[in-house]
Design a protein around this motif. Structure first.
Motif, mmCIF file in Angstrom:
data_model
loop_
_atom_site.group_PDB
_atom_site.id
_atom_site.type_symbol
_atom_site.label_atom_id
_atom_site.label_comp_id
_atom_site.label_asym_id
_atom_site.label_seq_id
_atom_site.Cartn_x
_atom_site.Cartn_y
_atom_site.Cartn_z
ATOM 1 N N GLY A 17 2.496 -24.130 25.938
ATOM 2 C CA GLY A 17 1.924 -25.325 26.562
ATOM 3 C C GLY A 17 0.926 -26.024 25.654
ATOM 4 O O GLY A 17 0.938 -27.250 25.523
ATOM 5 N N ILE A 18 0.073 -25.244 25.005
ATOM 6 C CA ILE A 18 -0.912 -25.808 24.073
ATOM 7 C C ILE A 18 -0.202 -26.466 22.897
ATOM 8 O O ILE A 18 -0.525 -27.584 22.498
ATOM 9 C CB ILE A 18 -1.894 -24.718 23.598
ATOM 10 C CG1 ILE A 18 -2.788 -24.281 24.760
ATOM 11 C CG2 ILE A 18 -2.730 -25.210 22.415
ATOM 12 C CD1 ILE A 18 -3.617 -23.038 24.487
ATOM 13 N N GLU A 19 0.794 -25.768 22.349
ATOM 14 C CA GLU A 19 1.548 -26.336 21.225
ATOM 15 C C GLU A 19 2.257 -27.628 21.636
ATOM 16 O O GLU A 19 2.309 -28.587 20.867
ATOM 17 C CB GLU A 19 2.550 -25.318 20.686
ATOM 18 C CG GLU A 19 1.886 -24.167 19.972
ATOM 19 C CD GLU A 19 2.841 -23.051 19.571
ATOM 20 O OE1 GLU A 19 3.891 -22.883 20.243
ATOM 21 O OE2 GLU A 19 2.536 -22.343 18.596
ATOM 22 N N GLY A 20 2.776 -27.654 22.862
ATOM 23 C CA GLY A 20 3.441 -28.856 23.360
ATOM 24 C C GLY A 20 2.477 -30.025 23.483
ATOM 25 O O GLY A 20 2.811 -31.159 23.129
ATOM 26 N N PRO A 36 -2.650 -33.189 32.121
ATOM 27 C CA PRO A 36 -2.130 -33.018 30.756
ATOM 28 C C PRO A 36 -2.738 -33.991 29.742
ATOM 29 O O PRO A 36 -2.966 -33.623 28.595
ATOM 30 C CB PRO A 36 -0.627 -33.279 30.908
ATOM 31 C CG PRO A 36 -0.329 -33.025 32.342
ATOM 32 C CD PRO A 36 -1.566 -33.384 33.094
ATOM 33 N N LEU A 37 -3.020 -35.204 30.167
ATOM 34 C CA LEU A 37 -3.630 -36.185 29.269
ATOM 35 C C LEU A 37 -5.019 -35.720 28.825
ATOM 36 O O LEU A 37 -5.365 -35.768 27.645
ATOM 37 C CB LEU A 37 -3.706 -37.550 29.957
ATOM 38 C CG LEU A 37 -4.439 -38.665 29.223
ATOM 39 C CD1 LEU A 37 -3.797 -38.958 27.880
ATOM 40 C CD2 LEU A 37 -4.484 -39.918 30.091
ATOM 41 N N VAL A 38 -5.807 -35.242 29.768
ATOM 42 C CA VAL A 38 -7.165 -34.773 29.474
ATOM 43 C C VAL A 38 -7.113 -33.545 28.562
ATOM 44 O O VAL A 38 -7.843 -33.470 27.561
ATOM 45 C CB VAL A 38 -7.923 -34.450 30.782
ATOM 46 C CG1 VAL A 38 -9.265 -33.801 30.497
ATOM 47 C CG2 VAL A 38 -8.087 -35.712 31.618
ATOM 48 N N LEU A 39 -6.246 -32.592 28.886
ATOM 49 C CA LEU A 39 -6.132 -31.384 28.065
ATOM 50 C C LEU A 39 -5.667 -31.721 26.653
ATOM 51 O O LEU A 39 -6.193 -31.193 25.666
ATOM 52 C CB LEU A 39 -5.171 -30.386 28.720
ATOM 53 C CG LEU A 39 -5.632 -29.794 30.043
ATOM 54 C CD1 LEU A 39 -4.497 -28.978 30.665
ATOM 55 C CD2 LEU A 39 -6.877 -28.942 29.865
ATOM 56 N N SER A 40 -4.688 -32.611 26.548
ATOM 57 C CA SER A 40 -4.169 -33.001 25.244
ATOM 58 C C SER A 40 -5.270 -33.643 24.399
ATOM 59 O O SER A 40 -5.427 -33.329 23.209
ATOM 60 C CB SER A 40 -2.996 -33.971 25.427
ATOM 61 O OG SER A 40 -2.468 -34.356 24.186
ATOM 62 N N PHE A 41 -6.028 -34.522 25.000
ATOM 63 C CA PHE A 41 -7.115 -35.179 24.268
ATOM 64 C C PHE A 41 -8.153 -34.163 23.800
ATOM 65 O O PHE A 41 -8.599 -34.199 22.651
ATOM 66 C CB PHE A 41 -7.771 -36.259 25.136
ATOM 67 C CG PHE A 41 -8.960 -36.899 24.492
ATOM 68 C CD1 PHE A 41 -8.807 -37.686 23.360
ATOM 69 C CD2 PHE A 41 -10.223 -36.708 25.000
ATOM 70 C CE1 PHE A 41 -9.910 -38.272 22.749
ATOM 71 C CE2 PHE A 41 -11.328 -37.294 24.402
ATOM 72 C CZ PHE A 41 -11.172 -38.083 23.273
ATOM 73 N N GLN A 42 -8.527 -33.241 24.679
ATOM 74 C CA GLN A 42 -9.538 -32.239 24.306
ATOM 75 C C GLN A 42 -9.044 -31.362 23.153
ATOM 76 O O GLN A 42 -9.800 -31.049 22.229
ATOM 77 C CB GLN A 42 -9.901 -31.369 25.519
ATOM 78 C CG GLN A 42 -10.606 -32.119 26.623
ATOM 79 C CD GLN A 42 -11.978 -32.620 26.205
ATOM 80 O OE1 GLN A 42 -12.607 -32.103 25.298
ATOM 81 N NE2 GLN A 42 -12.455 -33.637 26.881
ATOM 82 N N LEU A 43 -7.776 -30.958 23.197
ATOM 83 C CA LEU A 43 -7.217 -30.157 22.108
ATOM 84 C C LEU A 43 -7.183 -30.949 20.804
ATOM 85 O O LEU A 43 -7.487 -30.411 19.725
ATOM 86 C CB LEU A 43 -5.802 -29.677 22.463
ATOM 87 C CG LEU A 43 -5.736 -28.551 23.485
ATOM 88 C CD1 LEU A 43 -4.324 -28.413 24.034
ATOM 89 C CD2 LEU A 43 -6.213 -27.244 22.857
#
Length: 143
Positions: free
Chosen positions: A99-102, A39-46
């Protein structure tokens, strides 16, 4: 990061995001079996997509503007699309959109997402980088 923000296009906000990500990463334990789904990696990329102006539109159909249920993601359209506009789109469920919005709405250290929406988020991120940035990140290969 240099492919989204060239040296000529200084971005203090992107640099700050990177340093914040590295600080959180330094003190964090892996939260996913597959590093690309963390989740940390995905959040940063987004958040990098947001800073570079390529944040996926997720509130209505990015193609026609309809408020019909969204069923896919089109990097060409810049976001989620309805069934009528989603012929060539990547599948994207309501759970994936949530999930993306979160991830976008949470601080990096608090990022959480389930496994299925994480896979969908990874596909959205990968497709966005490929379409808008003209490159594919090997570490973000969609599974």
């Amino acid at each position: 990061m240099l492919r989204l923000f060239t040296e000529q296009e200084q971005s203090p906000r992107a640099f700050e995001a990177l340093t914040r990500f590295l600080d959180v990463l330094d003190g964090a334990e892996a939260r996913a079996e597959e590093p690309a789904l963390d989740p940390l990696v995905l959040s940063f990329q987004l958040k990098l997509l947001w800073l570079s102006g390529y944040l996926p539109h997720l509130t209505s159909c990015a193609e026609c503007g309809s408020d019909r249920p969204l069923v896919g993601y089109s990097p060409r359209a810049g976001g989620a699309v309805c069934e009528r506009c989603g012929a060539d789109s990547l599948p994207l469920s309501a759970e994936g959109i949530g999930g993306i919005e979160g991830l976008l709405g949470s601080p990096l250290a608090e990022a959480e997402i389930g496994k299925r929406p994480a896979r969908e988020a990874l596909r959205v991120i990968t497709a966005s980088y490929e379409y808008h940035g003209g490159f594919r990140l090997r570490t973000l290969a969609a599974r």
